[in-house]
Design a protein around this motif. Structure first.
Motif, short mmCIF file in Angstrom:
data_model
loop_
_atom_site.label_atom_id
_atom_site.label_comp_id
_atom_site.label_asym_id
_atom_site.label_seq_id
_atom_site.Cartn_x
_atom_site.Cartn_y
_atom_site.Cartn_z
N LEU A 73 0.78 -1.16 0.09
CA LEU A 73 -0.06 -0.09 0.00
C LEU A 73 0.74 1.25 -0.10
O LEU A 73 0.49 2.15 -0.48
CB LEU A 73 -0.88 -0.04 1.24
CG LEU A 73 -1.85 -1.12 1.12
CD1 LEU A 73 -2.77 -0.81 2.54
CD2 LEU A 73 -3.08 -1.12 0.09
N ALA A 74 1.90 1.19 0.69
CA ALA A 74 2.74 2.41 1.09
C ALA A 74 3.50 2.65 -0.58
O ALA A 74 3.52 3.79 -1.04
CB ALA A 74 3.97 2.14 1.83
N ASP A 75 3.75 1.55 -1.12
CA ASP A 75 4.60 1.72 -2.55
C ASP A 75 3.58 2.40 -3.59
O ASP A 75 4.01 3.23 -4.39
CB ASP A 75 5.03 0.52 -3.06
CG ASP A 75 6.31 -0.18 -2.71
OD1 ASP A 75 6.91 0.65 -1.69
OD2 ASP A 75 6.64 -1.36 -2.75
N VAL A 76 2.33 1.95 -3.71
CA VAL A 76 1.30 2.40 -4.48
C VAL A 76 1.00 3.77 -4.07
O VAL A 76 0.87 4.46 -4.95
CB VAL A 76 0.19 1.64 -4.55
CG1 VAL A 76 -1.10 2.16 -5.37
CG2 VAL A 76 0.44 0.13 -5.31
N SER A 77 0.68 4.06 -3.06
CA SER A 77 0.39 5.44 -2.50
C SER A 77 1.21 6.61 -2.82
O SER A 77 1.02 7.81 -3.05
CB SER A 77 0.12 5.56 -0.91
OG SER A 77 -0.82 4.67 -0.61
N ARG A 78 2.66 6.14 -2.78
CA ARG A 78 3.68 6.86 -3.13
C ARG A 78 3.83 7.40 -4.44
O ARG A 78 4.78 8.19 -4.78
CB ARG A 78 5.13 6.51 -2.33
CG ARG A 78 5.30 6.75 -0.79
CD ARG A 78 6.83 6.40 -0.45
NE ARG A 78 6.87 4.96 -0.86
CZ ARG A 78 7.30 4.07 0.04
NH1 ARG A 78 6.76 4.62 1.49
NH2 ARG A 78 7.54 2.94 -0.04
N CYS A 79 3.49 6.36 -5.18
CA CYS A 79 3.94 6.63 -6.88
C CYS A 79 3.41 7.95 -7.57
O CYS A 79 3.93 8.26 -8.68
CB CYS A 79 3.22 5.28 -7.45
SG CYS A 79 1.75 5.40 -8.03
N GLY A 80 2.33 8.59 -6.69
CA GLY A 80 2.11 10.05 -7.49
C GLY A 80 1.21 9.98 -8.57
O GLY A 80 0.86 10.93 -9.29
N VAL A 81 0.46 8.77 -8.77
CA VAL A 81 -0.68 8.67 -9.55
C VAL A 81 -1.87 8.30 -9.03
O VAL A 81 -1.92 7.61 -8.18
CB VAL A 81 -0.37 7.37 -10.66
CG1 VAL A 81 -1.39 7.30 -11.83
CG2 VAL A 81 0.97 7.83 -11.50
N GLY A 82 -3.00 9.28 -9.50
CA GLY A 82 -4.38 8.97 -8.81
C GLY A 82 -5.24 9.73 -9.01
O GLY A 82 -5.04 10.70 -9.81
N CYS A 83 -6.13 9.90 -8.20
CA CYS A 83 -7.21 10.91 -8.05
C CYS A 83 -7.52 11.79 -7.11
O CYS A 83 -7.01 11.50 -6.00
CB CYS A 83 -8.65 10.22 -8.46
SG CYS A 83 -8.88 9.12 -9.93
N ASN A 84 -7.80 13.19 -7.27
CA ASN A 84 -7.99 14.19 -6.39
C ASN A 84 -9.32 14.33 -5.86
O ASN A 84 -10.36 14.69 -6.84
CB ASN A 84 -7.33 15.51 -6.66
CG ASN A 84 -7.38 16.53 -5.83
OD1 ASN A 84 -7.99 16.56 -4.84
ND2 ASN A 84 -6.59 17.38 -5.71
N PHE A 85 -9.88 14.06 -4.91
CA PHE A 85 -11.32 14.20 -4.21
C PHE A 85 -11.33 15.35 -3.21
O PHE A 85 -11.11 14.97 -2.06
CB PHE A 85 -11.93 12.85 -3.70
CG PHE A 85 -11.91 11.78 -4.73
CD1 PHE A 85 -13.08 11.77 -5.74
CD2 PHE A 85 -10.95 10.92 -4.86
CE1 PHE A 85 -13.07 10.62 -6.69
CE2 PHE A 85 -10.96 9.85 -5.84
CZ PHE A 85 -12.26 9.84 -6.91
N GLY A 86 -11.65 16.70 -3.61
CA GLY A 86 -11.80 17.54 -2.86
C GLY A 86 -10.52 17.87 -1.91
O GLY A 86 -10.75 18.17 -0.69
N GLY A 87 -9.40 17.82 -2.84
CA GLY A 87 -8.10 17.99 -2.27
C GLY A 87 -7.22 16.66 -1.39
O GLY A 87 -6.20 16.92 -0.94
N LEU A 88 -8.24 15.74 -1.52
CA LEU A 88 -7.60 14.23 -0.95
C LEU A 88 -7.31 13.61 -2.19
O LEU A 88 -7.82 13.25 -3.04
CB LEU A 88 -8.74 13.75 -0.08
CG LEU A 88 -8.17 12.43 0.62
CD1 LEU A 88 -6.96 12.66 1.44
CD2 LEU A 88 -9.39 11.68 0.99
N PHE A 89 -5.67 13.34 -2.11
CA PHE A 89 -5.15 12.42 -3.10
C PHE A 89 -5.51 11.06 -2.73
O PHE A 89 -4.92 10.60 -1.69
CB PHE A 89 -3.62 12.77 -3.37
CG PHE A 89 -3.12 11.96 -4.41
CD1 PHE A 89 -3.17 11.93 -5.38
CD2 PHE A 89 -2.21 10.71 -4.07
CE1 PHE A 89 -2.48 11.23 -6.56
CE2 PHE A 89 -1.68 9.71 -4.75
CZ PHE A 89 -1.78 10.21 -6.22
N VAL A 90 -6.17 10.19 -3.64
CA VAL A 90 -6.49 8.83 -3.33
C VAL A 90 -6.03 8.00 -4.83
O VAL A 90 -6.24 8.35 -5.82
CB VAL A 90 -8.03 8.74 -3.14
CG1 VAL A 90 -8.22 7.10 -2.88
CG2 VAL A 90 -8.40 9.48 -1.80
#
Length: 96
Positions: free
Chosen positions: A30-47
């Motif tokens: 989970l830490a590896d995936v979370s740190r990769c910098g790719v994802g979606c922004n939901f109201g200022g929260l990166f997921v």
């Protein structure tokens, strides 16, 4: 005391070590995936990854970004010597 049983791979479902071992291996993934910098922004929260029990959901803004997340997940799984079952993988497009 339980009867003797053979384990070929993993742990027996409901075994007392299962939650510990799952947490031991899933946390770095989970830490590896979370740190990769790719994802979606939901109201200022990166997921970019959601988990519940033994299910994972990857969130990405495009096909290319999703492929990047999958590569990161595969790399992390390989380094931890675990297998991700891609036969159950489903892609869902949500219109905005």
């Amino acid at each position: 005391m339980s009867s003797v049983f053979h384990i070929g791979n993993g742990t027996r479902q409901g075994g007392v070590l299962s939650p510990y071992l799952f947490t031991r291996y899933i946390r770095p993934l989970l830490a590896d995936v979370s740190r990769c910098g790719v994802g979606c922004n939901f109201g200022g929260l990166f997921v970019n990854i959601l988990t519940y029990a033994d299910d994972l959901v990857l969130l990405a803004p495009s096909w290319y970004a999703l492929q990047d997340l999958i590569r990161t997940l595969e790399s992390s799984c390989a380094s931890l010597d675990i297998v991700c079952n891609t036969d159950k993988t489903v892609y869902d497009v949500q219109a905005t």
